[in-house]
Design a protein around this motif. Structure first.
Motif, mmCIF file in Angstrom:
data_model
loop_
_atom_site.group_PDB
_atom_site.id
_atom_site.type_symbol
_atom_site.label_atom_id
_atom_site.label_comp_id
_atom_site.label_asym_id
_atom_site.label_seq_id
_atom_site.Cartn_x
_atom_site.Cartn_y
_atom_site.Cartn_z
ATOM 1 N N UNK A 1 -22.400 12.800 -15.956
ATOM 2 C CA UNK A 1 -23.655 12.385 -16.600
ATOM 3 C C UNK A 1 -24.744 12.155 -15.550
ATOM 4 N N UNK A 2 -24.359 11.547 -14.434
ATOM 5 C CA UNK A 2 -25.340 11.309 -13.359
ATOM 6 C C UNK A 2 -25.851 12.634 -12.797
ATOM 7 N N UNK A 3 -24.932 13.589 -12.607
ATOM 8 C CA UNK A 3 -25.332 14.901 -12.073
ATOM 9 C C UNK A 3 -26.269 15.617 -13.046
ATOM 10 N N UNK A 4 -25.947 15.538 -14.341
ATOM 11 C CA UNK A 4 -26.802 16.158 -15.355
ATOM 12 C C UNK A 4 -28.188 15.524 -15.364
ATOM 13 N N UNK A 5 -28.223 14.198 -15.315
ATOM 14 C CA UNK A 5 -29.507 13.496 -15.361
ATOM 15 C C UNK A 5 -30.343 13.813 -14.120
ATOM 16 N N UNK A 6 -29.696 13.824 -12.948
ATOM 17 C CA UNK A 6 -30.428 14.169 -11.719
ATOM 18 C C UNK A 6 -30.965 15.593 -11.790
ATOM 19 N N UNK A 7 -30.170 16.490 -12.358
ATOM 20 C CA UNK A 7 -30.601 17.889 -12.467
ATOM 21 C C UNK A 7 -31.819 18.007 -13.370
ATOM 22 N N UNK A 8 -31.786 17.295 -14.505
ATOM 23 C CA UNK A 8 -32.915 17.331 -15.442
ATOM 24 C C UNK A 8 -34.175 16.785 -14.768
ATOM 25 N N UNK A 9 -34.012 15.760 -13.918
ATOM 26 C CA UNK A 9 -35.169 15.201 -13.224
ATOM 27 C C UNK A 9 -35.805 16.200 -12.263
ATOM 28 N N UNK A 10 -35.009 17.149 -11.781
ATOM 29 C CA UNK A 10 -35.530 18.172 -10.868
ATOM 30 C C UNK A 10 -36.152 19.353 -11.600
ATOM 31 N N UNK A 11 -35.980 19.412 -12.922
ATOM 32 C CA UNK A 11 -36.498 20.540 -13.685
ATOM 33 C C UNK A 11 -38.024 20.546 -13.693
ATOM 34 N N UNK B 1 -34.513 23.990 -22.655
ATOM 35 C CA UNK B 1 -33.511 23.169 -23.351
ATOM 36 C C UNK B 1 -34.244 22.148 -24.213
ATOM 37 N N UNK B 2 -33.855 22.040 -25.452
ATOM 38 C CA UNK B 2 -34.480 21.022 -26.301
ATOM 39 C C UNK B 2 -33.988 19.639 -25.889
ATOM 40 N N UNK B 3 -34.782 18.626 -26.170
ATOM 41 C CA UNK B 3 -34.395 17.246 -25.847
ATOM 42 C C UNK B 3 -33.106 16.873 -26.571
ATOM 43 N N UNK B 4 -32.994 17.265 -27.828
ATOM 44 C CA UNK B 4 -31.789 16.947 -28.610
ATOM 45 C C UNK B 4 -30.555 17.604 -27.992
ATOM 46 N N UNK B 5 -30.705 18.843 -27.530
ATOM 47 C CA UNK B 5 -29.578 19.549 -26.918
ATOM 48 C C UNK B 5 -29.140 18.859 -25.633
ATOM 49 N N UNK B 6 -30.086 18.427 -24.815
ATOM 50 C CA UNK B 6 -29.744 17.725 -23.580
ATOM 51 C C UNK B 6 -29.051 16.400 -23.888
ATOM 52 N N UNK B 7 -29.495 15.729 -24.956
ATOM 53 C CA UNK B 7 -28.856 14.469 -25.367
ATOM 54 C C UNK B 7 -27.411 14.714 -25.776
ATOM 55 N N UNK B 8 -27.167 15.773 -26.552
ATOM 56 C CA UNK B 8 -25.805 16.101 -26.981
ATOM 57 C C UNK B 8 -24.925 16.432 -25.784
ATOM 58 N N UNK B 9 -25.491 17.161 -24.831
ATOM 59 C CA UNK B 9 -24.708 17.537 -23.646
ATOM 60 C C UNK B 9 -24.348 16.309 -22.808
ATOM 61 N N UNK B 10 -25.279 15.357 -22.731
ATOM 62 C CA UNK B 10 -25.035 14.153 -21.940
ATOM 63 C C UNK B 10 -24.067 13.187 -22.629
#
Length: 575
Positions: free
Chosen positions: A90-100, A108-117
């Motif tokens: 989850x930390x890696x995913x969140x850090x990656x999204x912050x670099x986007x 990626x939709x916000x809902x999709x990122x939430x489901x993935x996390x």
């Protein structure tokens, strides 16, 4: 893909290794227990040797205790390792999204990122916990129990030749059919989460238009769609257990039948038959666990792919982190800039933009909806990259800057005013974490926010709630402007940021800007001409192009678009 996902185990690698090690100890104890039981029956019970029964019985109890301890340790180690993997993932995913970049986020939709996390990471956590236990326990148990069973009676072991192919075919069939169905199910989860998010954000609009029943019906349709997709996937997976049990009980029945005849004829001892039946149970249970492991893998594979998509996504904007370049001033220059959200030169949002803004100038931008005013200014802090041409800020191409350096020089108040949970003071310090109370008050006075802030009982310590729910739209705008001012930037961009305030407040904000930001380049996007008519220059945009540039007086003479907008607004004001 799997290497990328499971490399996130990090410091929990020790627990991930210790779990299978302790599993081996548990399996060895379990495999030896039936052999000891056979010895008790054949050498102790039949011969009436109570001492032998007691001695071997004590040994069997001791082995059971060791098995229990090894099993408990394995369960703890696997749980710690799996939850650690989930945390790191989850930390890696969140850090990656912050670099986007914005372009990556748009993909990626916000809902999709939430489901993935959430859902997808949980699926992987459960699969990993099962894997580091069952992937070692079941094969080792299968091999050891098979060896022991063949040693007991090779003829009876032929039953497995019929059981194993049936199990293998069933597992292969379920795996091949279930995987795509689970992928569809997770996409339905995305849609449902998107609907929840949209409804909660817009709950005031829903209530204002009395659309609660409509939204309830829509949500029921979404959840029913998830149910149908989940049922389509799960109805295959649930076949696994009854097929496994059918084969298991059929095998035991066959062994009891043939073994019973052999025992009557004296070809096998009673204890040997009892232990053989136990080994058969261990073998078939191991096969069942292996099949369940494959099914779990199928379920988690769709989640692994979805998480890998995010982790493998390359940010479209590359950060020059080592760059020492800093803005010399607040000048901005667009050199033959074209931009497309889709990197398609046949579908341009901005077309051949050439513009030179001097440091300290106040620039107004006017244009109809869809004229790409926001697209233009988003290129300055490099929220998007140009498709063609260059943007020069402070004497340097924006691509030469470290992103943090560039964005600290450019303050931008976006169209959508976003505040975060916490106090007003906390939100304002997003602009400058080290800002003093005097600086915060001064910025709020410039943004005409100080008076309404002090009207709250707790003043700057007022809790805004999630997203600033307890302040009005105009108050949000003024707080966002104050937050931007605290950055003390060389360039400040107001993207329609005073649309929710009255004209008197708008005028006061512009006056404060002219007095306190004389050396700061100010770019104002507005719908009201009154908000930009005092600017040094006004840019008129239409269809992604700059049609006219000039002062208010010049544009009234030369720009038909500007004159039409002005006349329509004046007419509305007169009426």
């Amino acid at each position: 893909m799997y290497k990328t996902i499971f490399s996130n185990i990090g410091k929990y690698k020790k627990q991930a290794i210790l779990s299978p090690v302790t599993i081996i100890g548990e399996v060895l104890m379990e495999v030896l227990i039936p052999m000891v039981m056979a010895l008790i029956i054949d050498n102790g019970v039949k011969k009436g040797d109570v001492g032998y029964v007691a001695k071997m019985g004590g040994l069997m109890v001791l082995m059971s205790v060791f098995s229990l301890c090894f099993g408990a340790l394995a369960a703890r180690f696997s749980a710690v390792a799996a939850m650690g993997l989930a945390k790191n993932l989850r930390s890696a995913l969140f850090r990656k999204v912050q670099d986007f970049s914005f372009a990556n986020v748009d993909k990626f939709s916000t809902a999709s990122l939430t489901t993935r996390l959430t859902t997808d990471v949980t699926n992987i956590q459960n699969a990993f916990m099962m894997f580091i236990r069952m992937a070692f326990r079941s094969p080792i148990m299968l091999v050891c129990a098979t060896i022991m069973a063949v040693r007991q009676n090779a003829r009876l072991s032929l039953v497995f030749l019929f059981a194993i192919p049936v199990l293998a075919f069933a597992v292969f069939f379920i795996i091949s059919k279930a995987h795509p169905r689970f992928g569809k199910m997770l996409k339905k989860y995305d849609d449902m989460n998107g609907k929840i998010q949209e409804n909660l954000i817009g709950i005031r609009v829903v209530k204002a238009f009395a659309r609660e029943e409509h939204e309830k019906k829509n949500f029921e349709e979404n959840t029913d769609s998830v149910r149908r997709a989940q049922f389509a996937a799960e109805k295959l997976v649930i076949l696994n257990m009854p097929i496994m049990q059918l084969v298991m009980y059929a095998s035991i029945t066959a062994i009891l039948y043939f073994g019973g005849h052999m025992a009557v004829n004296g070809n096998i001892k009673t204890g040997e038959l009892s232990s053989f039946i136990m080994y058969v149970g261990q073998i078939l249970l191991s096969l069942m666990m292996i099949s369940m492991l494959f099914i779990t893998f199928v379920i988690s594979r769709a989640s692994i792919q979805r998480i890998y998509e995010v982790l493998a996504e390359e940010p479209t904007i590359k950060d020059s982190e080592a760059s020492q370049v800093s803005a010399e001033d607040g000048s901005v220059r667009f050199e033959d800039v074209s931009f497309s959200y889709y990197d398609d030169m046949d579908n341009l949002a901005l077309d051949s933009i050439n513009l030179d803004i001097k440091s300290g100038e106040t620039i107004g931008i006017i244009g109809g909806t869809g004229s790409s005013k926001t697209s233009l200014v988003q290129l300055i802090p490099r929220l998007y990259d140009t498709t063609k041409g260059r943007v020069i800020v402070g004497g340097h191409d924006v691509k030469e800057y470290a992103l943090e350096t560039l964005r600290n020089q450019v303050a931008m108040v976006l169209q959508k005013n976003v505040l975060f949970s916490g106090t007003i003071r906390d939100n304002l310090r997003w602009g400058n974490a080290e800002a003093t109370d005097e600086e915060i008050i001064d910025a709020c006075k410039s943004a005409c926010a100080h008076d309404f802030v002090m009207s709250f009982p707790d003043g700057y310590d007022t809790d805004l709630g999630q997203g600033g729910v307890n302040v009005s739209g105009g108050q949000k705008q003024r707080l966002c402007i104050a937050r931007a001012l605290l950055k003390k930037p060389k360039i400040i961009i107001l993207d329609d940021s005073t649309s929710a305030v009255d004209t008197a407040t708008d005028s006061s904000i512009r006056k404060a800007f002219s007095e306190k930001l004389a050396d700061t380049t100010t770019i104002i996007i507005a719908q009201r001409i009154s908000s930009v008519m005092d600017a040094d220059r006004i840019i008129v945009m239409d269809g992604g192009k700059i049609t006219d540039v000039g002062t208010h007086e010049q544009l009234m003479q030369t720009s038909e678009i500007y004159r039409e907008v002005y006349d329509s607004q004046q007419k509305g004001a007169d009426e």
